[in-house]
Enzyme design. Structure first.
Site, PDB file in Angstrom:
ATOM      1  N   ASP A 166       1.039  -1.118  -0.033  1.00  0.00           N
ATOM      2  CA  ASP A 166      -0.091  -0.014   0.134  1.00  0.00           C
ATOM      3  C   ASP A 166       1.041   1.297  -0.161  1.00  0.00           C
ATOM      4  O   ASP A 166       1.928   1.397   0.785  1.00  0.00           O
ATOM      5  CB  ASP A 166      -0.912  -0.140   1.339  1.00  0.00           C
ATOM      6  CG  ASP A 166      -1.827  -1.103   1.163  1.00  0.00           C
ATOM      7  OD1 ASP A 166      -1.942  -1.791   0.318  1.00  0.00           O
ATOM      8  OD2 ASP A 166      -2.648  -1.243   2.197  1.00  0.00           O
ATOM      9  N   ASP A 180     -15.678  -3.729  -0.431  1.00  0.00           N
ATOM     10  CA  ASP A 180     -15.337  -3.329   0.633  1.00  0.00           C
ATOM     11  C   ASP A 180     -16.489  -3.122   1.718  1.00  0.00           C
ATOM     12  O   ASP A 180     -17.196  -2.255   1.582  1.00  0.00           O
ATOM     13  CB  ASP A 180     -14.312  -2.106   0.861  1.00  0.00           C
ATOM     14  CG  ASP A 180     -13.336  -2.156  -0.213  1.00  0.00           C
ATOM     15  OD1 ASP A 180     -12.689  -3.197  -0.230  1.00  0.00           O
ATOM     16  OD2 ASP A 180     -12.931  -1.025  -0.958  1.00  0.00           O
TER      17      ASP A 180
END
Length: 245
Positions: free
Chosen positions: A10, A129
């Site tokens: 990330d 998500d």
């Protein structure tokens, strides 16, 4: 086939970081994302899950650096973060990433996503998500609709696969939400990549037994030293994935 493992890189403000429950401000930095990706490649990764967090949060992007990371490795990359229109989709595909994840746009601009799926096919995955059964959008900062309604629409639009993240588990090392995984894989015939909460090798063994799951994204557990990638790959090899073709 064995469970595919995707170690995560990330990127925020040019650095490899990990968040807790996807919240800005909870970053722990792990240095140069190129080095992180190359380390996973050296450890045997065949896929890397690469996320531009700044683009996901709508606070800028690391587009050039992301492209460098993709070019620096010889393994497949799944790229995510801020892919919401033709320009960002084409830029993501142009990096050479094997697959791109679309998140917010699948909730806010379903017509564009349908056209993108028609154009690009299985190089697109949609990120689901989730908090409970409510989808999260805009870097997990807004609600984005009911999970199973969106899943049915995306199935009808021809989405090839889903990346399912339990936001409440992500970055917490509290174990995956297996109940959610089973519910989603029961509701679609498309393969699912599990994300969020993996904390142990046993978690990977459990994920591999869920029909419909073809892979798992692993982040904080690797960075925190809960286990090594070679150890995880060995576990994946010994447990045939129930959802792998």
């Amino acid at each position: 086939m064995t469970l595919t493992l995707l170690p995560a890189v990330d990127v925020a403000d040019g650095l490899a970081v990990r968040l807790v429950q996807g919240e800005a401000g909870t970053e722990t930095s792990y240095g140069d994302p190129r080095e992180a990706a190359l380390a996973w490649q050296r450890d045997g990764a065949e896929w890397i899950h690469l996320v531009d967090l700044d683009a996901a949060f709508g606070r800028g992007s690391n587009r050039d650096l992301i492209a460098e990371v993709v070019r620096s490795v010889d393994v497949a990359v799944e790229l995510s973060g801020g892919i919401r229109d033709d320009d960002s989709l084409d830029a993501a595909l142009a990096t050479g990433a094997a697959r791109v994840n679309i998140g917010t746009a699948a909730l806010e601009d379903p017509e564009w996503v349908r056209k993108a799926i028609d154009r690009v096919g299985d190089r697109i995955a949609v990120g689901l998500d989730v908090r409970g059964t409510t989808l999260a959008a805009r870097g997990w900062t807004r609600e984005g609709g009911e999970l199973y309604e969106v899943l049915a629409r995306l199935d009808a639009d021809g989405c090839a696969r889903y990346v399912l993240t339990d936001v409440r588990r992500d970055g917490t090392l509290t174990g995956p939400n297996v109940e959610l995984l089973r519910a989603v894989t029961a509701a679609t015939t498309r393969p699912v990549v599990a994300s969020g909460g993996v904390s142990s090798l046993e978690d990977l063994r459990v994920i591999a037994t869920v029909p419909g799951v073809e892979g798992a994204i692993v982040g904080k557990a690797l960075y925190a030293g809960a286990f090594t990638l070679p150890e995880a790959l060995a576990v994946a090899a010994e447990v045939p994935a129930a959802g792998a073709p």
